[in-house]
Scaffold this active site. Structure first.
Site, short mmCIF file in Angstrom:
data_model
loop_
_atom_site.label_atom_id
_atom_site.label_comp_id
_atom_site.label_asym_id
_atom_site.label_seq_id
_atom_site.Cartn_x
_atom_site.Cartn_y
_atom_site.Cartn_z
N TYR A 172 0.86 -1.18 0.00
CA TYR A 172 0.00 0.00 0.00
C TYR A 172 0.89 1.23 0.00
O TYR A 172 1.98 1.20 -0.59
CB TYR A 172 -1.00 -0.05 1.18
CG TYR A 172 -2.25 0.69 0.82
CD1 TYR A 172 -3.10 0.21 -0.17
CD2 TYR A 172 -2.55 1.91 1.39
CE1 TYR A 172 -4.23 0.94 -0.56
CE2 TYR A 172 -3.67 2.64 1.01
CZ TYR A 172 -4.49 2.14 0.03
OH TYR A 172 -5.59 2.86 -0.36
N ARG A 222 -9.03 10.06 -8.52
CA ARG A 222 -8.17 10.82 -7.59
C ARG A 222 -7.42 9.83 -6.73
O ARG A 222 -7.75 9.59 -5.58
CB ARG A 222 -9.04 11.75 -6.75
CG ARG A 222 -8.33 12.96 -6.22
CD ARG A 222 -8.39 13.01 -4.70
NE ARG A 222 -7.70 11.88 -4.13
CZ ARG A 222 -8.07 11.23 -3.03
NH1 ARG A 222 -9.13 11.54 -2.39
NH2 ARG A 222 -7.36 10.21 -2.56
N LYS A 255 -6.10 -2.10 -0.65
CA LYS A 255 -6.91 -1.81 0.54
C LYS A 255 -7.55 -3.08 1.10
O LYS A 255 -7.62 -3.27 2.31
CB LYS A 255 -8.00 -0.83 0.13
CG LYS A 255 -8.60 -0.13 1.27
CD LYS A 255 -8.31 1.34 1.16
CE LYS A 255 -8.37 2.00 2.47
NZ LYS A 255 -8.14 3.42 2.40
N GLU A 277 -13.80 4.62 -2.65
CA GLU A 277 -12.39 4.96 -2.43
C GLU A 277 -11.82 5.77 -3.58
O GLU A 277 -12.01 5.42 -4.76
CB GLU A 277 -11.62 3.62 -2.33
CG GLU A 277 -10.15 3.75 -2.08
CD GLU A 277 -9.82 4.03 -0.62
OE1 GLU A 277 -10.62 3.68 0.26
OE2 GLU A 277 -8.77 4.63 -0.38
N ASP A 278 -11.13 6.84 -3.24
CA ASP A 278 -10.38 7.64 -4.22
C ASP A 278 -11.20 8.09 -5.43
O ASP A 278 -10.73 8.03 -6.58
CB ASP A 278 -9.10 6.89 -4.65
CG ASP A 278 -8.01 7.01 -3.57
OD1 ASP A 278 -8.30 7.57 -2.50
OD2 ASP A 278 -6.88 6.55 -3.80
N ASP A 296 -14.09 5.76 2.73
CA ASP A 296 -12.93 5.79 3.63
C ASP A 296 -12.19 7.12 3.57
O ASP A 296 -11.68 7.59 4.59
CB ASP A 296 -11.97 4.65 3.31
CG ASP A 296 -10.87 4.57 4.35
OD1 ASP A 296 -11.21 4.46 5.54
OD2 ASP A 296 -9.69 4.67 3.99
N ASP A 297 -12.12 7.74 2.38
CA ASP A 297 -11.39 9.01 2.28
C ASP A 297 -12.03 10.07 3.16
O ASP A 297 -11.34 10.91 3.73
CB ASP A 297 -11.38 9.53 0.83
CG ASP A 297 -10.82 8.50 -0.10
OD1 ASP A 297 -9.72 8.01 0.16
OD2 ASP A 297 -11.50 8.15 -1.10
N ASN A 345 -0.15 12.19 1.30
CA ASN A 345 0.58 11.00 0.81
C ASN A 345 0.89 11.18 -0.67
O ASN A 345 0.20 11.94 -1.34
CB ASN A 345 -0.29 9.76 0.96
CG ASN A 345 -0.49 9.36 2.41
OD1 ASN A 345 0.43 9.41 3.18
ND2 ASN A 345 -1.71 9.00 2.75
N ASN A 364 -2.89 6.56 10.06
CA ASN A 364 -3.08 5.56 9.01
C ASN A 364 -4.53 5.05 9.06
O ASN A 364 -4.97 4.52 10.09
CB ASN A 364 -2.09 4.42 9.32
CG ASN A 364 -2.04 3.39 8.23
OD1 ASN A 364 -2.99 3.24 7.47
ND2 ASN A 364 -0.94 2.66 8.18
P1 NAD Z 1 -8.45 16.37 -2.60
O1 NAD Z 1 -7.89 16.47 -3.95
O2 NAD Z 1 -9.90 16.12 -2.41
O3 NAD Z 1 -8.10 17.74 -1.80
C1 NAD Z 1 -6.90 18.46 -1.92
C2 NAD Z 1 -7.13 19.86 -1.37
O4 NAD Z 1 -5.90 20.55 -1.31
C3 NAD Z 1 -8.07 20.72 -2.24
O5 NAD Z 1 -8.99 21.38 -1.41
C4 NAD Z 1 -7.14 21.75 -2.86
O6 NAD Z 1 -7.78 22.98 -3.09
C5 NAD Z 1 -6.08 21.87 -1.78
N1 NAD Z 1 -4.81 22.38 -2.30
C6 NAD Z 1 -4.06 21.90 -3.31
N2 NAD Z 1 -2.98 22.68 -3.50
C7 NAD Z 1 -3.04 23.65 -2.57
C8 NAD Z 1 -2.22 24.78 -2.27
N3 NAD Z 1 -1.11 25.04 -2.94
N4 NAD Z 1 -2.62 25.59 -1.26
C9 NAD Z 1 -3.74 25.34 -0.57
N5 NAD Z 1 -4.55 24.30 -0.81
C10 NAD Z 1 -4.21 23.48 -1.81
O7 NAD Z 1 -7.65 15.26 -1.84
P2 NAD Z 1 -7.99 14.54 -0.45
O8 NAD Z 1 -8.73 13.28 -0.66
O9 NAD Z 1 -8.59 15.53 0.46
O10 NAD Z 1 -6.52 14.13 0.01
C11 NAD Z 1 -5.55 15.12 0.25
C12 NAD Z 1 -4.26 14.46 0.70
O11 NAD Z 1 -4.46 13.81 1.93
C13 NAD Z 1 -3.72 13.41 -0.25
O12 NAD Z 1 -2.33 13.55 -0.35
C14 NAD Z 1 -4.06 12.11 0.41
O13 NAD Z 1 -3.14 11.08 0.10
C15 NAD Z 1 -3.97 12.49 1.87
N6 NAD Z 1 -4.78 11.64 2.74
C16 NAD Z 1 -4.19 11.14 3.86
C17 NAD Z 1 -4.91 10.34 4.71
C18 NAD Z 1 -4.29 9.82 5.96
O14 NAD Z 1 -3.18 10.13 6.24
N7 NAD Z 1 -4.96 9.04 6.75
C19 NAD Z 1 -6.24 10.02 4.41
C20 NAD Z 1 -6.82 10.56 3.26
C21 NAD Z 1 -6.08 11.38 2.43
#
Ligand code: NAD
Length: 591
Positions: free
Chosen positions: A99, A164, A182, A253-254, A276-277, A423, A469
């Site tokens: 993963y 995504r 997953k 997911e995603d 999950d997201d 991530n 995580n």
């Molecule tokens: P998403 O694409 O839905 O959201 C990304 C957000 O970031 C958007 O609102 C965008 O406007 C903002 N953004 C991008 N560039 C920016 C900048 N320069 N300045 C300010 N804002 C900015 O994605 P998501 O599903 O919300 O996931 C976001 C990140 O979180 C990913 O990297 C994902 O891997 C990570 N994530 C981590 C976990 C975890 O650690 N448990 C869980 C889910 C997602």
């Protein structure tokens, strides 16, 4: 009871054919004779231990993480139990290879490596494309990882449309690595039977030009269509899945943020599903936050936290919603007051009502109205305005929490809460080491990807980064729901999964200031998460499993405290319902 001749013949056929049942080089000599495979294997008969030892040596000899990913996929698709023994026993080493972070590269390369992941006849997951609409039912039935026992139908499907993938954008069908990976975590983390998992990737085209031009790309060569096309395809898929497998738990997911929120809104009250997201992330980060609030309690009363989200997509909004629940449930705040503790930043700056652009639906609820006409664009400006106690990164902008930003947070707070959660690793807003150094070791930290521990140079004290995580939540949440059998997953069930995770820390973990338990304890942690979810489902009157209802009903009030003999009894019941690789119990040396 002794087996009939026909049953024996069937078992023999199955063992010879099945990547689940086969024992490869540890097949006993007498069994080889009965299966008529003597001579088709080398003469030595190995133990399961030796098979595992060889596999680990071979794995470690691979020079890149992608090669390790391919090796592990092949192992899983030829010898399921051996693969899961590796994964379960060497979880911390293997999880990053199946993963995040490796799955990101694997998805980007998916169309190139696909033929090398599984032998002919073994299929890693189900692809459903727009072209399949007229025939969805039959195609869904085509995916059958274990045809030898009709009672073992899929229990959990993880579905993506590849739009995504992690922080990597639209990867089209190359996103298949995500549902496949997953579901392996469901097996490892909570003992979901691998024969009952259903990874699905939907192909509605891709807007990824690189993929569309790549001669090896394996998806439909077209751009994504309208929202109308998307939602009607999703409707058809969800409806058909429920027809074929009425008890199936569907995990979205995603999906791109806009679609993800819309799908959840559409299905959450009528379909056994969660996202999950949004919800899993919400729960796991809430859990870390609960422990961070505990660690800072002597300096900041919980109701005085000021929480700044950098990034306002699915994950940020999911977490923000869970935090709202927390302040309301645990600290008696009103929804309106709790909302005032949260600020969101996206690419255009602080999310406010009067910013002048049309806000996406999921941001409107959190848009600030108290900014008195002022707008704040850069993160520095926003921090100066908000003066946050906690900074949570969900932006996929690697390194954006610079030393200057981190130092600012350290000046504002004795123990700043900094969660760079994006991530894979190079998208993390900062590293653990950077956060420790810039805050004079005072940071309370959790990231999305695991960072190494940090040894304080002055004291030699080893510090442990938290890893928010999702694996701490979704396997236990899924297992609890499968055991209690509600028809829907409610917000309260998700909330209970988060609080159970927060309270699952051992005394040792608490003494080390850890926000999350050690990943090596994942099965016990999942059993506790599942138990709390079960108690909540019974309390809501949604449980449909008679055994579970009988087990929980009379002790409901005691069980809600997550401790005592009744709680241990429930946790044990959940553990007994976990699948394990325990190969020996399935295999006689002769049949
Ligand atoms: P998403 O694409 O839905 O959201 C990304 C957000 O970031 C958007 O609102 C965008 O406007 C903002 N953004 C991008 N560039 C920016 C900048 N320069 N300045 C300010 N804002 C900015 O994605 P998501 O599903 O919300 O996931 C976001 C990140 O979180 C990913 O990297 C994902 O891997 C990570 N994530 C981590 C976990 C975890 O650690 N448990 C869980 C889910 C997602």
């Amino acid at each position: 009871m002794s087996k009939t001749v026909n049953e024996k013949i069937n078992i023999a056929k199955n063992i010879a054919k099945s990547h689940y049942l086969n024992q490869a080089t540890s097949t006993a000599l007498v069994l080889r004779d009965q299966l008529q495979i003597t001579g088709l294997l080398p003469p030595a008969v190995e133990t399961f231990d030796l098979q595992k030892k060889r596999a680990l040596i071979q794995l470690r000899a691979k020079s890149t993480e992608l090669e390790k990913y391919i090796f592990l996929a092949w192992l899983r698709n030829t010898n399921v139990r051996l693969f899961y023994r590796l994964l379960i026993e060497d979880l911390e080493e293997i999880t990053p290879l199946i993963y995040t972070p490796t799955v990101g590269t694997a998805c980007q390369e998916y169309s190139h490596i696909y033929p090398f992941l599984a032998p002919p006849g073994v299929h890693d997951g189900l692809f459903l494309s727009l072209n399949d609409l007229p025939n969805l039912k039959n195609i869904i039935k085509n995916y059958n990882p274990y045809p030898f026992d009709e009672s073992l139908t899929p229990q959990i499907a993880v579905i993506t449309d590849g739009s995504r993938i992690l922080g990597l954008g639209d990867l089209g069908v190359n996103g298949m690595g995500i549902p496949v990976g997953k579901l392996q975590l469901y097996v490892a983390g909570a003992g979901i039977d691998p024969r009952r998992t259903l990874p699905i990737t939907l192909d509605l085209g891709t807007n990824n030009e690189h993929n569309l031009k790549d001669q090896f790309y394996l998806g439909l060569r077209r751009k994504r269509g309208s929202d109308k096309e998307f939602f009607s395809f999703l409707d058809a898929v969800v409806k058909t899945l429920r027809e074929v497998y009425p008890e199936l738990l569907i995990q979205f997911e995603d999906f791109s943020s806009e679609h993800a929120f819309e799908l959840l809104k559409k299905y959450r009250d009528n379909t056994f599903c969660f996202n999950d997201d949004i919800q899993g992330t919400g729960a796991v980060i809430l859990s870390g936050f609960i422990n961070a609030v505990r660690l800072t309690a002597k300096d900041i009363p919980p109701k005085e936290h000021r929480i700044l989200f950098f990034g306002a997509g699915s994950a940020a909004v999911g977490v923000a919603k869970q935090l709202l629940e927390f302040f309301q449930i645990e600290h008696g705040m009103t929804e309106a007051d709790a909302k005032k503790l949260l600020w969101l930043v996206d690419t255009k700056g602080l999310v406010t009502f009067d910013r002048g652009d049309k806000l996406a639906d999921h941001k409107v609820y959190f848009a600030r109205k108290d900014n008195e006409g002022q707008q704040f664009k850069s993160l520095t400006e926003v921090i100066d305005y908000v003066r946050p106690t906690a900074l949570i990164g969900f932006s996929s902008q690697g390194g954006i929490f610079t030393e200057e930003i981190l130092k600012k947070l350290a000046r504002l707070n004795k123990n700043p809460i900094i969660f760079p959660l994006s991530n894979p690793k190079n998208n993390a807003e900062c590293t653990f080491e950077q956060a420790m150094k810039a805050t004079n070791n005072q940071v309370i930290f959790a990231s999305g990807t695991m960072f190494p521990t940090y040894t304080e140079p002055e004291t030699g004290r080893v510090r442990y980064p938290g890893q928010g995580n999702n694996m701490y939540i979704f396997p236990g949440l899924g297992l609890g729901a499968l055991l209690a059998k509600p028809r829907i997953i409610t917000d309260k069930q998700i909330y209970k999964s988060a609080s159970a995770l927060a309270y699952s820390l051992t005394d040792e973990e608490i003494s080390l200031d850890m926000l999350y338990p050690k990943l090596t304890r994942i099965r016990r942690v999942s059993a506790e998460v599942a138990s709390a979810v079960i108690v909540q489902i019974v309390e809501e009157g949604l449980a449909r499993d008679e055994e579970v209802i009988a087990l929980v009903k009379n002790d409901l009030e005691v069980l809600k405290a997550n401790k005592g003999p009744q709680w241990e009894g429930l946790v044990r019941f959940v553990e007994e319902n976990m699948w394990d690789y325990g190969r020996e119990k399935y295999f006689d040396s002769k049949i």
